[in-house]
Enzyme design. Structure first.
Site: not given
Length: 608
Positions: A2, A27, A74, A100-101, A481, A485, A488, A504, A603
């Protein structure tokens, strides 16, 4: 997630608001809208979709006005539709509000307002705020906003305008970042400085509980009891070029390629070769305090959590302190056992990550000191922590973090070196780490030279539906990571595991259709990782190995080998992560994905 932009001054507001929204697109969002004061009232224009579509609509149906607010949403409450897009209005249509929130008690408030006759036109929690302002007592908009917000549980960064007070924007903050831009006879509101950097470098960061009033004549800040508050004005030191593409096709690639310089910036002036230590004055951690530490707890989310896992190895090795790495989203909801000498370390690129911020507040309430590792100067975590290390990596626009990750690791090494030298790390050991740190940017630059090879490799596996990433020791977080990536930005399912854990369970998945990526630098567990590769090969798996120069040729064992420059094992994650970033990027491009704005992601995650 947002974005908020607001403007009040003497210029036409619409172009300024639209350009601000464009700069906030990174964002993550799914709808956009503006509300403009046109002299006769408030005109709201919004849609589900991109800012460019909003620009097209305002070109066809222009709205004049020198003040207004804008938003990219968002979705949280309600689907990403035009009716749920911001700004939202009250029953009269004379108030418009962006937010926002999350309003946690939106349900009870909405029910009470509906009983009083209010009509709602969206599924959002935000619309409740507009109706609260509508009914709140007060002679001014700011008084009504303050009164309405007293009924709200949750977080907000918001901006409000009303047709009854043209040329005024009221801004409020609790838990969600918002700042003011100070110009000449004009003022700006933004949730991120990048939205207004084109117009001013002077900003005022609001604190929780602040209510700001902006008019062309000036701005002032109040608390919710209408007492004037003094807030400092800071200067942004970013160049405008830092948030432009600069000839790159995507911000993600630009930021991957910037890493030699961003790491250099994180280290600049902080590595002391003669004494084999680091200068990190901002930590506010005296030598005696270092010696009294008994435990470090790292709280972080996502990529920052992976950096924290690397930091655990670094701090335990250099400083001899046990380290626990916690998901920030889980930390505050567990029972906490008081361990004297505990230091909390919060890692967040934006410094505004809601889960991480709340974890730090929980830790402080329990009496633990908190240090932050953040990139954004003046961010909430930076202000609320007892000390910290700024990354100085510059703005990171791509949603998938790259340069912040390696800068975070560099900062954690600085921390481990500084504390370690006060806890028994010898001069010779400290100097060896300092010298290795000094050479790190050049090693990253050499790793980036693998891009043509990685791009060719991406062609052979862009159609895969699943990936497995494996590593051991300090390379296990790099595997995590790398998998993050890829998932995402390419939407390919990928998982990271410790290499020895593969047998395992995950080994059941291995076949020729699933690439297995090993992070295997030359270190103390390298021979063990080779054995894990043999297990994959015996089952027909396709192996991609990221290893270091001087390890010999693995051609008989792996399908593809990417050799990065050798470096001490504790520093190797900074180098081995480079080809994994490039691989994710090039696969996503080949699959036609929106690399900088991947679906469903944001973001800066400023809600729990």
């Amino acid at each position: 997630m947002c974005g908020i932009v607001g403007y009040v001054g003497v210029r036409q507001a619409a172009p300024i608001l639209l350009e601000g929204l464009r700069r906030l697109e990174y964002r993550g969002y799914d709808s956009a809208g503006v509300a403009l004061q046109n002299g006769a009232g408030v005109v709201v224009t919004k849609l589900a979709g991109r800012v460019e579509g909003l620009r097209d609509r305002l070109t066809v149906e222009p709205v004049q006005g020198t003040s207004g607010i804008a938003h990219t949403r968002w979705a949280t409450h309600g689907a990403p539709t035009e009716r749920n897009a911001h700004p939202h209005s009250d029953c009269t249509g004379r108030i418009a509000l962006v937010h926002n929130g999350i309003v946690e008690n939106a349900g009870p408030l909405r029910a009470a307002l509906e009983r009083d006759g209010h009509r709602f036109s969206s599924d959002t929690d935000t619309e409740v705020l507009a109706h609260l302002v509508e009914t709140a007592p007060g002679a001014t908009l700011e008084a009504r906003v303050a009164a309405g917000l007293r009924r709200v549980d949750g977080t907000y960064g918001l901006a409000v305008i009303t047709a009854d007070e043209p040329g005024k924007i009221v801004v409020a903050r609790r838990g969600s970042p918002v700042l003011l831009g100070i110009g000449e006879d004009e003022y700006f509101v933004a949730s991120d400085a990048s939205a207004i950097l084109e117009h001013t470098r002077s900003v005022m960061y609001l604190q929780d509980g602040d209510i700001a009033v902006l008019t062309p004549a000036g701005c002032h800040v109040l608390d919710d009891e209408s007492h004037v508050q003094v807030r400092s004005i800071d200067d942004i030191d970013w160049d405008l070029e830092a948030i432009e593409l600069g000839g790159y096709p995507h911000f993600m690639l630009k930021e991957i390629c910037e890493q030699p310089e961003t790491i250099r910036s994180t280290l600049r002036g902080r590595v002391l070769f003669s004494t084999g230590t680091a200068r990190v004055d901002g930590l506010n951690l005296a030598p005696d305090a270092c010696r009294q530490l008994r435990r470090v707890v790292i709280v972080a989310c996502g990529t920052s959590w992976h950096a924290g896992l690397v930091g655990r190895h670094v701090i335990e090795e250099l400083a001899g302190i046990p380290v626990v790495v916690e998901y920030a989203s889980e930390y505050r909801y567990r029972r906490h056992i008081d361990v004297p000498g505990t230091l909390i370390m919060a890692i967040s690129q934006s410094g505004e990550t809601a889960d991480t911020l709340e974890a730090t507040r929980t830790a402080r309430a329990l009496g633990s000191p908190v240090v932050g590792i953040v990139n954004v100067v003046g961010s909430t975590i930076a202000r609320e922590a007892d000390g910290g290390i700024y990354l100085h990596a510059g703005p990171e626009v791509g949603v998938a973090s790259t340069k912040a990750f390696t800068a975070q690791i560099a900062a954690l090494i600085l921390f481990g070196l500084y504390v370690g030298r006060h806890r028994g790390l010898s001069l010779e050991q400290g100097q060896a780490v300092a010298c290795a740190l000094a050479g790190l940017p050049d090693l990253v630059a050499r790793a980036l030279e693998l891009e043509p090879e990685v791009k060719a490799l991406a062609q052979s596996c862009a159609d895969a539906r699943n990936f497995l990433y494996l590593g051991r020791g300090v390379s296990f977080p790099v595997a995590l990571e790398g998998a993050l990536k890829l998932k995402e930005i390419s939407y390919i399912h990928a998982e990271g595991y410790p290499a020895a854990e593969m047998k395992h369970g995950p080994i059941a998945l291995i076949d020729r259709d699933m690439p297995v990526v090993f992070v295997a630098p030359k270190d103390e567990v390298y021979a063990k990782v080779l054995s894990n590769m043999q297990e994959v090969k015996a089952r027909g798996g396709r192996i991609i190995a990221v290893t270091t120069q001087g390890n010999g040729d693995l051609g008989g064992l792996v399908d593809h080998q990417l050799r990065v420059p050798a470096t001490p094992s504790l520093l190797s994650p900074v180098v081995t992560t480079i080809p994994l970033q490039l691989l994710a990027y090039h696969i996503a491009v080949l699959r036609g994905c929106d690399v900088d704005r991947p679906r469903n992601l944001a973001k800066s995650v400023t809600v729990e």
